[in-house]
Design a protein around this motif. Structure first.
Motif, PDB file in Angstrom:
ATOM      1  N   GLN A   6       0.865  -1.177   0.000  1.00 39.80           N
ATOM      2  CA  GLN A   6       0.000   0.000   0.000  1.00 39.80           C
ATOM      3  C   GLN A   6       0.903   1.229   0.000  1.00 39.80           C
ATOM      4  O   GLN A   6       1.681   1.458   0.932  1.00 39.80           O
ATOM      5  N   THR A   7       0.810   2.029  -1.060  1.00 38.57           N
ATOM      6  CA  THR A   7       1.702   3.188  -1.191  1.00 38.57           C
ATOM      7  C   THR A   7       1.016   4.485  -0.790  1.00 38.57           C
ATOM      8  O   THR A   7       1.687   5.475  -0.494  1.00 38.57           O
ATOM      9  N   LEU A  12      -2.895   0.134  -4.011  1.00 32.67           N
ATOM     10  CA  LEU A  12      -2.120  -1.078  -3.755  1.00 32.67           C
ATOM     11  C   LEU A  12      -1.301  -1.396  -4.996  1.00 32.67           C
ATOM     12  O   LEU A  12      -1.839  -1.429  -6.107  1.00 32.67           O
ATOM     13  N   VAL A  13      -0.015  -1.637  -4.794  1.00 30.61           N
ATOM     14  CA  VAL A  13       0.881  -1.922  -5.920  1.00 30.61           C
ATOM     15  C   VAL A  13       1.531  -3.286  -5.703  1.00 30.61           C
ATOM     16  O   VAL A  13       2.109  -3.539  -4.642  1.00 30.61           O
ATOM     17  N   TYR A  14       1.429  -4.156  -6.693  1.00 31.59           N
ATOM     18  CA  TYR A  14       2.082  -5.467  -6.646  1.00 31.59           C
ATOM     19  C   TYR A  14       3.459  -5.300  -7.258  1.00 31.59           C
ATOM     20  O   TYR A  14       3.593  -5.020  -8.456  1.00 31.59           O
ATOM     21  N   ARG A  15       4.522  -5.446  -6.457  1.00 31.25           N
ATOM     22  CA  ARG A  15       5.856  -5.095  -6.956  1.00 31.25           C
ATOM     23  C   ARG A  15       6.944  -5.880  -6.219  1.00 31.25           C
ATOM     24  O   ARG A  15       6.660  -6.585  -5.246  1.00 31.25           O
ATOM     25  N   ASP A  16       8.188  -5.727  -6.682  1.00 32.48           N
ATOM     26  CA  ASP A  16       9.327  -6.355  -6.000  1.00 32.48           C
ATOM     27  C   ASP A  16       9.684  -5.570  -4.752  1.00 32.48           C
ATOM     28  O   ASP A  16       9.701  -4.332  -4.764  1.00 32.48           O
ATOM     29  N   PRO A  54       4.538   3.885   3.035  1.00 36.02           N
ATOM     30  CA  PRO A  54       4.229   2.611   2.364  1.00 36.02           C
ATOM     31  C   PRO A  54       4.279   1.463   3.369  1.00 36.02           C
ATOM     32  O   PRO A  54       5.099   1.463   4.290  1.00 36.02           O
ATOM     33  N   ILE A  55       3.406   0.482   3.157  1.00 39.42           N
ATOM     34  CA  ILE A  55       3.310  -0.612   4.123  1.00 39.42           C
ATOM     35  C   ILE A  55       2.847  -1.884   3.426  1.00 39.42           C
ATOM     36  O   ILE A  55       2.048  -1.833   2.468  1.00 39.42           O
TER      37      ILE A  55
END
Lengths: 329, 329
Positions: A6-7, A12-16, A54-55
């Motif tokens: 969660q930025t 919500l961002v699916y990322r490395d 971000p969390i």
């Protein structure tokens, strides 16, 4: 590793993300399943100051341990760490300690990710053949288990003779009804406005799943679990509680309206808050889950972690009939 | 007989009234002392629809029995009649019965009079040499006794290790502090804004009688008795309660503001109403009074029943330092 981050509010961002490193007394767990909780939704909406962005959210996890004394075992993860050298622990209520910590709240990252670190003492071993999504239900069921048994203790009379009422047919409400059934409660009503969720509750074996207008008579319920926590459910609780009855309030929505303090006073109604569970309760719930005591558990739906943002949008849009969505990393 | 009759809101008339006649199972009691309760004040102000005018109020009575099996004996009168063939009685809480009746509420006339009728089972014999005004305190002390012990049961831990807080230094608040002391509570605070009432509490042996700004730290009180029931005291209760603590709400003022439902939920605080007492509790309090367990009881003031209207005006005007005025017919 891949993670759902969660930025910002509603983003919500699916990322490395960097893989976590286990600290003293901890182990790394490869997450196999992680549920979306109402409190995750609350944080995603930007309403939880305890969870700054971000969390990585997510605290209802199960998976396989990488390292440490339980290496190789499959586990349900108790996300609540409580200090056992605290006055509250000595009183048998460690979960009330001001030093309690929970996965997904700093300093502990959550489990919407491929890996999560957790204290070894928080890992509860499960059988190899237990579906991970069932083990991930241990956390919400433990919340319901604690709420129901805390209320029963305050009620001070045997559950088999009690009329129980659950308000709200989400995961906590449905789990509370199943816990009450497992504990032998005499009569269990579940009130839920959404017909699809009532259908889910009926299928799970809660025969008195009803719409709000078809609830039990006023002044008739011994034990009420309010798994919504709105002004409307608080007002309904106060109206439907029997004299001497107990209302367990589990919701964290904003606002405090709806309580009928005069009736609470004149009829000796007890209202109690409830939050989390003790370590012993969590382990008890895992054991009951392994024994299949909460039924078929077909009230959940699984989706890939990569599609977590869509799952959240579907919950917000009221497009989910299941009481729980579980993400698979 | 002479009686103090409320004929309209804020209007008390001392006048001749027909003597009551004892009904089946009842006896006539010559009233020797009768206290003025906060609920009498509430009714006098016209705020209690359960007490329509004209009415004889007063339910804290002691006197001498005229007829029946206890003829000639002196008694404290338990004003609360409860049906013992009711489900609530079978559960040990007869005072919650919807069929409960109380002296000063129709169909039972009150005791602001020379004579009152009461069920024989409600009469508790007292010694010949016990001052009637002490016996008249049995009722408010029984209210406080029930509230404190109900709260202690919900708290579920021993009182000697508990920090207790009483909000309000009127008769119920002061009696609650004395009951907690008699029950061995570890630390007892009494918060009261009126300096004269704090002085009365100090003289009665409550060492931590303090002004609201000098109360215990936030989050520190295990058991709180709110004997005021205002928005301000409800807010103070929620702030000062320790996690897992219990708030007993005894007031019947209008309004429901002040409760911090979020803190109640997250810190598992329990709020319970309290009303009256069981017959066994009333008899226990009479026995403890006879043994002198509540101290010197010099926090009361006696006045003739004929001057009851002035006593009410003095209470309303804040001109009474005593926690209780007892009228002598």
């Amino acid at each position: 590793m891949k993670a759902l981050v969660q930025t910002a509010p509603n983003t919500l961002v699916y990322r490395d993300e960097p893989e976590p490193a286990a600290m003293e007394g901890e182990a790394l767990v490869r997450v196999e399943a992680v549920g979306i909780c109402g409190s995750d939704m609350h944080a995603i909406h930007g309403h939880d100051s305890r969870r700054p962005t971000p969390i990585i959210l997510g605290h209802e996890a199960a998976g396989r341990v990488l390292d440490g004394p339980l290496a190789g075992q499959r586990v349900a993860v108790n996300p609540l760490w409580v200090p056992m050298d605290c006055p509250f622990a000595r009183e048998g209520r460690p979960h009330l300690s001001p030093r309690r910590e929970i996965l997904s709240m700093p300093p502990r990252p959550g489990a919407f990710a491929e890996w999560v670190r957790a204290p070894v003492e928080n890992l509860c071993v499960i059988p190899e053949d237990m579906p991970a999504q069932h083990a991930a239900l241990a956390e919400p069921i433990a919340v319901a288990y604690h709420a129901a048994h805390h209320g029963a203790r305050l009620l001070g009379r045997p559950l088999p003779g009690a009329r129980c009422l659950v308000l709200g047919g989400g995961a906590i409400g449905l789990a509370a009804a199943l816990v009450l059934r497992q504990a032998g409660a005499g009569e269990i009503w579940l009130i839920e406005p959404n017909p699809a969720r009532r259908e889910t509750a009926l299928r799970a074996g809660i025969a008195l799943a009803r719409a709000p207008e078809d609830g039990p008579p006023d002044g008739s319920a011994d034990l009420i679990l309010d798994a919504v926590g709105s002004a409307a459910t608080r007002a309904a609780s106060c109206r439907i509680a029997r004299p001497g009855g107990v209302i367990v309030h589990a919701g964290l929505l904003p606002g405090a309206d709806g309580l009928d303090v005069r009736r609470i006073t004149l009829q000796e109604i007890t209202l109690t808050g409830t939050y989390c569970y003790t370590p012993a309760e969590f382990r008890t719930v895992v054991a009951l889950l392994v024994e299949g005591r909460f039924g078929a558990l077909d009230w959940l739906e699984t989706r890939p972690l990569s599609e977590g943002a869509q799952a959240v949008a579907d919950i917000d849009g009221g497009r989910v009939a299941a009481a729980k969505i579980i993400l698979i990393p």
